[in-house]
Design a protein around this motif. Structure first.
Motif, mmCIF file in Angstrom:
data_model
loop_
_atom_site.group_PDB
_atom_site.id
_atom_site.type_symbol
_atom_site.label_atom_id
_atom_site.label_comp_id
_atom_site.label_asym_id
_atom_site.label_seq_id
_atom_site.Cartn_x
_atom_site.Cartn_y
_atom_site.Cartn_z
ATOM 1 N N GLY A 1 67.646 100.216 16.216
ATOM 2 C CA GLY A 1 66.705 99.099 16.602
ATOM 3 C C GLY A 1 65.521 99.552 15.909
ATOM 4 O O GLY A 1 64.901 98.829 15.135
ATOM 5 N N LEU A 2 64.975 100.869 16.063
ATOM 6 C CA LEU A 2 64.013 101.350 15.545
ATOM 7 C C LEU A 2 64.064 101.198 14.142
ATOM 8 O O LEU A 2 62.845 101.018 13.382
ATOM 9 N N ARG A 3 64.827 101.557 13.482
ATOM 10 C CA ARG A 3 65.206 101.648 11.860
ATOM 11 C C ARG A 3 64.989 100.044 11.554
ATOM 12 O O ARG A 3 64.200 99.817 10.562
ATOM 13 N N ARG B 1 61.641 95.904 8.807
ATOM 14 C CA ARG B 1 61.069 94.645 8.599
ATOM 15 C C ARG B 1 59.479 94.735 8.432
ATOM 16 O O ARG B 1 59.001 93.763 7.730
ATOM 17 N N GLU B 2 58.892 95.831 9.210
ATOM 18 C CA GLU B 2 57.473 95.935 8.844
ATOM 19 C C GLU B 2 57.116 96.073 7.420
ATOM 20 O O GLU B 2 56.187 95.842 7.050
ATOM 21 N N ARG C 1 57.362 93.018 5.359
ATOM 22 C CA ARG C 1 56.100 92.264 5.545
ATOM 23 C C ARG C 1 55.019 92.853 4.973
ATOM 24 O O ARG C 1 54.289 91.976 4.113
ATOM 25 N N THR C 2 54.924 94.128 4.863
ATOM 26 C CA THR C 2 53.601 94.709 4.244
ATOM 27 C C THR C 2 53.698 94.561 2.769
ATOM 28 O O THR C 2 52.677 94.394 1.989
ATOM 29 N N THR C 3 54.988 94.459 2.115
ATOM 30 C CA THR C 3 54.992 94.333 0.504
ATOM 31 C C THR C 3 55.180 92.860 0.176
ATOM 32 O O THR C 3 55.156 92.545 -0.864
#
Length: 323
Positions: free
Chosen positions: A310-312, A317-318, A321-323
């Motif tokens: 889940g952390l991976r 996903r983060e 979003r930043t790219t």
């Protein structure tokens, strides 16, 4: 000649302050004079108690340098992360033992020589930790270690060999917990919001049912058709509640390790394989709780893998979003 002069100065420093000899040789050569100056300033500008405190602090720092438990080393950071859980677990057990100790023993309870000197400092240590007083929590842990040392001969004196054998595992366990707290780097105090929250939750989840269960009087089957009043042994409750309470925090900690997946897989494999080759291993765990500890270990390993996945996924996903 220059090397001989450096060695002579180092011997002089160690002669004035033998505690400096506890440091590794390379560190002692680089910083021995500076440490000696600090100790001399503490001895000249303060009373004897302050000088002893400074000497103890230097000795602790030297031993952490020797054992790799400094704040700059992974082992030191790992021990610091364990402190809130160690204090909460030890304080929960100590609280249950303290509330039972002054009560009149019931026939079902059997004979047990409780050693309150080893228990009393732990609720204080927990209170200081929750209040953010890390230095006082360490002092309370030192008192717990001293109380555990004194309790060993006291248990033998008051209960004989039977009293010593009954109490020795508990006293040694609490002494080990105190040693963990004292070994943690003092410059990594676990008194942030996360550490205090973890300690409070563990203490509530473990301490409340243990104290309530230790005080509950019930009718126990003593013989065929015969019942007698009894109470649950705090150590019995501890053996069953602890793996259940610590399963999720242990899984979360494993999931956040650099090699958490490997550690979780190793834990699962070891727990599943060991009983196949050592049939009596789980049966030897006190109070018949071996199967529960094994099941909790497997659950911890699988939960760690799920949390890590889940952390991976969240990290991926983060990044998208930043790219």
């Amino acid at each position: 000649m220059r090397g001989d002069g450096a060695e002579e100065r180092e011997r002089g420093v160690r002669g004035r302050h033998p505690v400096i000899a506890l440091y590794p040789a390379a560190y002692r050569r680089r910083h021995g004079a500076e440490i000696a100056a600090t100790l001399e300033d503490a001895g000249a500008g303060a009373g004897r108690l302050e000088a002893l405190r400074e000497t103890a602090a230097v000795a602790g720092h030297a031993l952490r340098m020797r054992t790799g438990l400094g704040s700059a080393r992974p082992a030191g950071r790992a021990v610091a992360g364990l402190v809130p859980y160690v204090v909460a677990v030890a304080a929960s057990l100590a609280a249950a033992l303290l509330v039972v100790w002054p009560l009149d023993p019931l026939p079902w309870d059997g004979e047990r020589t409780y050693t309150p000197l080893a228990y009393a400092p732990w609720p204080v240590a927990l209170g200081c930790l929750l209040a953010g007083r890390w230095a006082w929590a360490r002092i309370a842990a030192g008192a717990a270690l001293l109380g555990a040392g004194v309790s060993v001969p006291l248990a033998h004196w008051s209960g004989g060999p039977a009293g010593l054998s009954q109490n020795l595992p508990t006293v040694l366990g609490l002494a080990l917990a105190a040693a963990v707290v004292l070994a943690a780097p003092p410059d990594l105090p676990p008194v942030g919001t996360r550490g205090r929250r973890s300690a409070a939750l563990i203490a509530l989840a473990l301490g409340v049912p243990m104290v309530a269960g230790s005080l509950t009087v019930f009718q126990a089957l003593a013989d065929v058709g015969v019942t007698e009043p009894g109470r649950a042994d705090p150590m019995h409750l501890f053996a069953f509640f602890t793996p259940l309470v610590l399963a999720f925090p242990a899984a979360w900690g494993l999931a956040r390790l650099r090699y958490g997946a490997v550690c979780a897989g190793t834990l699962i494999a070891a727990t599943l394989v060991v009983p196949l080759y050592h049939d009596g291993l789980l049966a030897s765990v006190p109070y018949g709780s071996g199967s529960l500890w094994a099941e909790a270990a497997v659950l911890t390993g699988f939960a760690a893998l799920v949390i890590r996945l889940g952390l991976r996924l969240r990290s991926a996903r983060e990044r998208r979003r930043t790219t």
